[in-house]
Design a protein around this motif. Structure first.
Motif, mmCIF file in Angstrom:
data_model
loop_
_atom_site.group_PDB
_atom_site.id
_atom_site.type_symbol
_atom_site.label_atom_id
_atom_site.label_comp_id
_atom_site.label_asym_id
_atom_site.label_seq_id
_atom_site.Cartn_x
_atom_site.Cartn_y
_atom_site.Cartn_z
ATOM 1 N N GLN A 269 0.945 -1.173 -0.026
ATOM 2 C CA GLN A 269 0.078 -0.024 0.000
ATOM 3 C C GLN A 269 1.022 1.222 -0.029
ATOM 4 O O GLN A 269 0.398 2.082 -0.444
ATOM 5 N N SER A 270 2.003 1.217 0.535
ATOM 6 C CA SER A 270 2.938 2.384 0.654
ATOM 7 C C SER A 270 3.754 2.347 -0.528
ATOM 8 O O SER A 270 3.775 3.485 -1.061
ATOM 9 N N ASP A 271 3.922 1.512 -1.203
ATOM 10 C CA ASP A 271 4.422 1.407 -2.670
ATOM 11 C C ASP A 271 3.248 2.473 -3.610
ATOM 12 O O ASP A 271 3.778 3.076 -4.206
ATOM 13 N N VAL A 272 1.991 1.674 -3.631
ATOM 14 C CA VAL A 272 1.028 2.235 -4.475
ATOM 15 C C VAL A 272 0.970 3.788 -4.046
ATOM 16 O O VAL A 272 0.723 4.751 -4.868
ATOM 17 N N ALA A 273 0.826 4.080 -2.759
ATOM 18 C CA ALA A 273 0.626 5.508 -2.397
ATOM 19 C C ALA A 273 1.744 6.514 -3.075
ATOM 20 O O ALA A 273 1.523 7.510 -3.532
ATOM 21 N N SER A 274 3.013 6.063 -2.981
ATOM 22 C CA SER A 274 4.192 6.750 -3.548
ATOM 23 C C SER A 274 4.262 6.920 -5.003
ATOM 24 O O SER A 274 4.738 7.874 -5.483
ATOM 25 N N VAL B 157 -0.752 1.715 -14.902
ATOM 26 C CA VAL B 157 0.204 2.623 -14.862
ATOM 27 C C VAL B 157 0.991 2.616 -13.607
ATOM 28 O O VAL B 157 2.485 2.754 -13.490
ATOM 29 N N LEU B 158 0.531 1.777 -12.325
ATOM 30 C CA LEU B 158 1.400 1.638 -11.270
ATOM 31 C C LEU B 158 2.545 0.673 -11.566
ATOM 32 O O LEU B 158 3.608 0.796 -11.313
ATOM 33 N N TYR B 159 2.248 -0.486 -12.230
ATOM 34 C CA TYR B 159 3.235 -1.423 -12.793
ATOM 35 C C TYR B 159 4.372 -0.797 -13.438
ATOM 36 O O TYR B 159 5.538 -0.754 -13.161
ATOM 37 N N ARG C 49 8.247 -0.226 -12.404
ATOM 38 C CA ARG C 49 9.535 -0.781 -12.998
ATOM 39 C C ARG C 49 10.246 0.391 -13.391
ATOM 40 O O ARG C 49 11.684 0.183 -13.259
ATOM 41 N N SER C 50 9.900 1.493 -13.752
ATOM 42 C CA SER C 50 10.883 2.744 -14.030
ATOM 43 C C SER C 50 11.471 3.258 -12.777
ATOM 44 O O SER C 50 12.684 3.789 -12.970
ATOM 45 N N LYS C 51 10.717 3.104 -11.660
ATOM 46 C CA LYS C 51 11.429 3.741 -10.537
ATOM 47 C C LYS C 51 12.143 2.597 -9.524
ATOM 48 O O LYS C 51 12.738 2.912 -8.420
#
Length: 322
Positions: A11-16, A304-306, A310-312
């Motif tokens: 969830q913190s990954d998604v939020a960021s 979009v999240l995936y 991947r890019s970050k």
């Protein structure tokens, strides 16, 4: 070909990773694809759990080269009983070519963001130009995302009025939003009204809704749920998100089944409006968007999240099949 490892996103990954403006763009594109008939979206599957006062839902979809499924719950009594959120979910994003799981991610925040985005997109296409007031009827977690999404579209031009059965909840959101805690009647008289309650009886009355208003009915997402007095729908231009879902579980479901509203009164879908196939507001005095939440919204954001992860270099790689 050896499949890539699956990316796990908390969830913190998604939020960021997920910004509201990017979410709105992705969801708007998904609605347009839906309106053009370019998306695959089987009906939402409900697994009722009456012994636990809740349900689980499976929501698969394919759009624009992305495929996945959301497994999400609705347990309104979770906070009081267990100190847990009413809604939590997981999303599995798959490679449509190989069926390899690209990512497994928290869908709790994803759900809140995409629901807020859908309401703001509806307001963009159905509300009158330059609205001045935003009424939030229901001041739970979802109301925060509705507020964020509308500010992403309209900036800070909207005065925010909050209303809830809990005065404390209303005042807390008003403080966060730099707005005012008011009665449901006053909040229902705004230029844009967002209802996000769990009500099974109308909380917004027709007499409170002013000419020129746009209403986002976000709370009715299961059979028997209802937030608006049916006369509002009869006096409004009604736009739904999906025919199969809305007529069985959206704001229109109760008046349709009781015979107070007929299918012919429903103008069409938001996707058709976004795609330019259907007039949005026209000369209607009142517009209503009936949102049940679509799986295409989820898969659009998961994609979009995936890509962002991947890019970050975010998330944790995991091999399910080693």
């Amino acid at each position: 070909m050896k499949p890539e490892k699956t990316l796990l996103l908390s969830q913190s990954d998604v939020a960021s990773l997920l910004a509201m403006d990017a979410a709105i763009a992705a969801v708007e594109a998904a609605f347009a694809a839906h309106g053009r008939g370019e998306a695959a979206m089987p009906p939402k599957v409900y697994l009722g759990l009456p012994a636990h006062d809740g349900d689980l839902r499976a929501m698969p979809a394919y759009v624009d080269g992305a495929a996945g499924v959301k497994w999400v719950n609705s347990h309104p009594k979770n906070p009081a009983r267990f100190g847990l959120p009413c809604v939590r979910g997981l999303y599995i994003l798959s490679d449509p070519a190989t069926a390899s799981p690209l990512a497994v991610m928290d869908a709790t925040r994803l759900t809140g963001v995409r629901t807020g985005a859908a309401a703001a997109i509806a307001s963009k296409h159905l509300a009158r130009p330059n609205p001045r007031t935003l009424g939030l009827v229901g001041c739970g977690v979802q109301a925060r995302f509705l507020l964020d999404a509308h500010r992403a579209v309209y900036g800070d031009q909207l005065e925010v009025l909050t209303a809830d059965v809990s005065r404390e909840a209303s005042e807390q959101l008003a403080a966060e939003a730099r707005g005012r805690a008011v009665s449901v009647e006053e909040a229902s008289g705004c230029d844009i009204v967002c209802a996000s309650t769990t009500a099974r009886a109308p909380v917004v009355q027709r007499a409170w809704v002013r000419p020129g208003a746009h209403i986002n009915a976000m709370g009715a997402d299961a059979p028997g749920k209802q937030e608006l007095e049916p006369q509002i729908l009869l006096d409004a231009r009604v736009i739904i998100d999906d025919w199969a879902q809305a007529t069985e579980s959206g704001e229109v479901n109760v008046p349709l089944h009781e015979g107070a509203l007929h299918r012919e009164h429903i103008q069409g879908t938001l996707g058709e409006v976004v795609a330019g196939k259907l007039t949005g507001r026209g000369d209607a005095a009142i517009t209503v968007f009936d949102s049940t939440g679509l799986a295409i919204q989820d898969v659009a954001l998961a994609r979009v999240l995936y890509a962002a992860a991947r890019s970050k270099g975010a998330g944790t790689a995991f091999d399910f099949f080693s």
